[in-house]
Design a protein around this motif. Sequence first.
Motif, PDB file in Angstrom:
ATOM      1  N   GLU A   1       0.836  -1.292  -0.015  1.00  0.00           N
ATOM      2  CA  GLU A   1      -0.092   0.037   0.106  1.00  0.00           C
ATOM      3  C   GLU A   1       0.845   1.237  -0.054  1.00  0.00           C
ATOM      4  O   GLU A   1       1.965   1.423   0.631  1.00  0.00           O
ATOM      5  CB  GLU A   1      -0.972  -0.033   1.275  1.00  0.00           C
ATOM      6  N   LEU A   2       0.448   2.158  -1.053  1.00  0.00           N
ATOM      7  CA  LEU A   2       1.639   3.546  -0.979  1.00  0.00           C
ATOM      8  C   LEU A   2       0.541   4.740  -0.747  1.00  0.00           C
ATOM      9  O   LEU A   2      -0.676   4.906  -1.322  1.00  0.00           O
ATOM     10  CB  LEU A   2       1.971   3.543  -2.543  1.00  0.00           C
ATOM     11  N   ARG A   3       1.191   5.445  -0.055  1.00  0.00           N
ATOM     12  CA  ARG A   3       0.299   6.777   0.184  1.00  0.00           C
ATOM     13  C   ARG A   3       0.539   7.661  -1.043  1.00  0.00           C
ATOM     14  O   ARG A   3       1.616   7.530  -1.523  1.00  0.00           O
ATOM     15  CB  ARG A   3       0.706   7.490   1.618  1.00  0.00           C
ATOM     16  N   ILE A   4      -0.334   8.375  -1.262  1.00  0.00           N
ATOM     17  CA  ILE A   4       0.188   9.415  -2.359  1.00  0.00           C
ATOM     18  C   ILE A   4       0.397  10.863  -1.417  1.00  0.00           C
ATOM     19  O   ILE A   4      -0.447  11.420  -0.752  1.00  0.00           O
ATOM     20  CB  ILE A   4      -1.145   9.818  -3.121  1.00  0.00           C
ATOM     21  N   LEU A   5       1.432  11.131  -1.824  1.00  0.00           N
ATOM     22  CA  LEU A   5       2.153  12.363  -1.088  1.00  0.00           C
ATOM     23  C   LEU A   5       2.418  13.570  -2.227  1.00  0.00           C
ATOM     24  O   LEU A   5       2.566  13.426  -3.318  1.00  0.00           O
ATOM     25  CB  LEU A   5       3.337  12.137  -0.135  1.00  0.00           C
TER      26      LEU A   5
ATOM     27  N   GLU B   1      10.361   4.878   3.268  1.00  0.00           N
ATOM     28  CA  GLU B   1       9.111   4.700   2.946  1.00  0.00           C
ATOM     29  C   GLU B   1       8.746   4.795   1.453  1.00  0.00           C
ATOM     30  O   GLU B   1       9.330   5.840   0.577  1.00  0.00           O
ATOM     31  CB  GLU B   1       8.030   5.674   3.606  1.00  0.00           C
ATOM     32  N   MET B   2       8.137   4.082   0.688  1.00  0.00           N
ATOM     33  CA  MET B   2       7.758   3.922  -0.744  1.00  0.00           C
ATOM     34  C   MET B   2       6.357   4.481  -0.989  1.00  0.00           C
ATOM     35  O   MET B   2       5.301   4.215   0.054  1.00  0.00           O
ATOM     36  CB  MET B   2       7.658   2.586  -1.507  1.00  0.00           C
ATOM     37  N   PHE B   3       6.277   5.523  -1.733  1.00  0.00           N
ATOM     38  CA  PHE B   3       5.091   6.178  -1.950  1.00  0.00           C
ATOM     39  C   PHE B   3       4.884   6.770  -3.103  1.00  0.00           C
ATOM     40  O   PHE B   3       5.749   6.415  -3.930  1.00  0.00           O
ATOM     41  CB  PHE B   3       5.094   7.496  -0.862  1.00  0.00           C
ATOM     42  N   ALA B   4       3.608   7.134  -3.563  1.00  0.00           N
ATOM     43  CA  ALA B   4       3.433   7.877  -4.879  1.00  0.00           C
ATOM     44  C   ALA B   4       3.271   9.228  -4.821  1.00  0.00           C
ATOM     45  O   ALA B   4       3.092   9.867  -4.067  1.00  0.00           O
ATOM     46  CB  ALA B   4       1.994   7.090  -5.566  1.00  0.00           C
ATOM     47  N   TYR B   5       3.601   9.860  -6.087  1.00  0.00           N
ATOM     48  CA  TYR B   5       3.536  11.309  -5.901  1.00  0.00           C
ATOM     49  C   TYR B   5       3.580  11.765  -7.418  1.00  0.00           C
ATOM     50  O   TYR B   5       3.507  11.068  -8.407  1.00  0.00           O
ATOM     51  CB  TYR B   5       4.745  11.909  -5.396  1.00  0.00           C
ATOM     52  N   LYS B   6       3.114  13.175  -7.713  1.00  0.00           N
ATOM     53  CA  LYS B   6       2.985  13.573  -8.924  1.00  0.00           C
ATOM     54  C   LYS B   6       4.342  13.998  -9.276  1.00  0.00           C
ATOM     55  O   LYS B   6       4.939  15.063  -8.757  1.00  0.00           O
ATOM     56  CB  LYS B   6       1.842  14.986  -8.911  1.00  0.00           C
TER      57      LYS B   6
END
Lengths: 279, 279, 279
Positions: A229-233, A243-248
């Motif tokens: 599960e990835l937070r969008i930051l 932490e692995m995460f998604a972003y613009k």
Amino acid sequence: MPTLWNKGLQDRWLAFFIFYFYFYFMRIVTLLSDFGNTHYVSEMKAVIYKLCDYASVVDITHKIEKFNVLHGAFILKRSYSYFPKNTVHVAVVDPGVGGERKGIVIKTNNYYFVGPDNGLLSLAAKEDGIRQIVEIENKKYFLENVSATFHGRDIFAPVAAYIARGVDISKFGRSIVEYESIELKASISGDKIIGHVVDVDDFGNLITNIPFSIIEQAGISKVSLKNKELRILKTFCEARAGEMFAYKGSAGTLEIGVNKGSAKEMLDIGIGEKIWLKY
Amino acid sequence: MPTLWNKGLQDRWLAFFIFYFYFYFMRIVTLLSDFGNTHYVSEMKAVIYKLCDYASVVDITHKIEKFNVLHGAFILKRSYSYFPKNTVHVAVVDPGVGGERKGIVIKTNNYYFVGPDNGLLSLAAKEDGIRQIVEIENKKYFLENVSATFHGRDIFAPVAAYIARGVDISKFGRSIVEYESIELKASISGDKIIGHVVDVDDFGNLITNIPFSIIEQAGISKVSLKNKELRILKTFCEARAGEMFAYKGSAGTLEIGVNKGSAKEMLDIGIGEKIWLKY
Amino acid sequence: MPTLWNKGLQDRWLAFFIFYFYFYFMRIVTLLSDFGNTHYVSEMKAVIYKLCDYASVVDITHKIEKFNVLHGAFILKRSYSYFPKNTVHVAVVDPGVGGERKGIVIKTNNYYFVGPDNGLLSLAAKEDGIRQIVEIENKKYFLENVSATFHGRDIFAPVAAYIARGVDISKFGRSIVEYESIELKASISGDKIIGHVVDVDDFGNLITNIPFSIIEQAGISKVSLKNKELRILKTFCEARAGEMFAYKGSAGTLEIGVNKGSAKEMLDIGIGEKIWLKY
């Protein structure tokens, strides 16, 4: 620092002259390839400077994954429009060199694109709006000896230099309508967003072709990828270290990164691979 | 696109002026080294721009194998002549820096070469035709503080900038006749062609110093290397995926490649190694 | 080669005109980052050329260790002063991008520095003498769409281009006094010299921040590091092949190298590590 106008009439004339000079002559030629930063690149530059010494040659990148036309096409698409109007973009990712594939010049609303007709130029050219496509045939504009393995130096570089010198692209050959085109669009299906990894940068961030507007419109704050599960930051500093995460990303598409780490290594995903994001 | 002559007399004068300008001032300085793409290179560029701001500095490559003078000499030889006449080529692969070896400037029929006297400049300079060789001695043309380990920045870069500014090379020191020279020629012996690998490119192709004309004159269609039989083909797309084959490279010499693969990895041969081809 | 004055009055006027031209317009913008040699760099260049087509963009290096502000600060410090007066230095090693850290412009006695306020610019700027520091706030000078992850392209590159065009730095925001600063000095304690490794070059040489003058003043001819005794030599060719030794590097500080080998591999020391030298 002296400003342009502080010495009166004489300087105004000088300024006029110089802007006039640039309007006529300044022309940027960019290079993109899978050659690595080697002398292959500099031989292309040399050919361009020899034919057009008022050109300014700028590398986009030469680290396109070997033979990966898709990768090259996406990097060209994300970078071309930052350059000044009338820039000549030369791109060479060319596994079919010496074979049947054509060489083409595409004139778009604001730029010129030169390279093999294998889809490499298609994403950028279509976005900018294609006006004319010409098949490169006229040997008058090639180097005298054309090798079978290096059309970048022997054909595309001199053609780009002649464009920078103001030669009309119709001189290079006949206009054509059909050309190789890459189609690769992100899509939504049920609760899944399906896209592709189109680049992995030097930090190990995965750049996808999924427009971030999809995420924004859906009002999503989390996605899951390979059961993670990835937070969008918004920024890297919002994420915890590791932490692995998604972003613009800076190309306006969804990217996956790891704060002070490498998403590429953690996920073992490469350029061109399909990804499914659940939300 | 506006052409040069479409506005009459005024423009003709402008064009004349600009060509005159370039004839006098435009000068390319190239750099070749084993430094990698690091700040060592940019310090050399900075020195050149500080002394000659109308120069245009172009990298040939900085990925010469460390301390491999032979490799540097061959890359310089294959690339130098693509550049405009009067280009100043600076090359630094310099294991003997700070020791007994001289620094030299070679004026050839069309170019200037600046670097250590260890053979690095010899292949290119001899091919273009040597007119004058000068030993670099005059400290007036060095940076103020000369380090013992970085003559590229402290001696060769400023000397190149002064050449670009029009300083006669006799000013740098006395003319000499003897200089270090590399001799490395391909030969035929019985049914064997003997040569050297002089470069391995980023794709893993092996570039040899065997002129392809030898192959053409002998009418050969196959060679064998380390008991592997290689077809001689024109282009990569004629080969099967994964097939190793020989072809005429973009420098006019025999190369060994693998379609969508790396000959370097399959053969485990490095730069400088001797190869025997049976035919 | 024609010299400047050999055609009389006409040429003198031409020369005057051209020097005048350069005095007013020529401006170098340098880039330093941890991006690798990728399209991120070329997008920054594109933005600069689009806003200021008479700028000349030169890479210092893009191989700064990822997120290592200390490394970037030292490379900037050793390289900046080789460039011509008024060069605009843009540096981006920016783990805090998109977060709280400010963007700043520093005007020093001879140069301009643009980048994040995380200490990256501090070593070079302090050495050259700081005149004014401005926090970058005025969105008029940014790209229209500012991403959260790439201020190098969207803020620092356009600001640098406007500086090159002659915009006064006060236009970018209000002057500030406090800024992030790196302090890292070599020291002597008893029979030990304590310093840091601030760079490892492509040859594997370790560059320290220990001024070589310390060694010279103490009249030392040997140091020991990790129980290995190292001779202090002048050049690489004085050392035996494979010998590790210390010498005065091209930045004026102590370096540790191995003749035809790599000190980095033999010692397993990285950038930022503390070292103790006994003498």
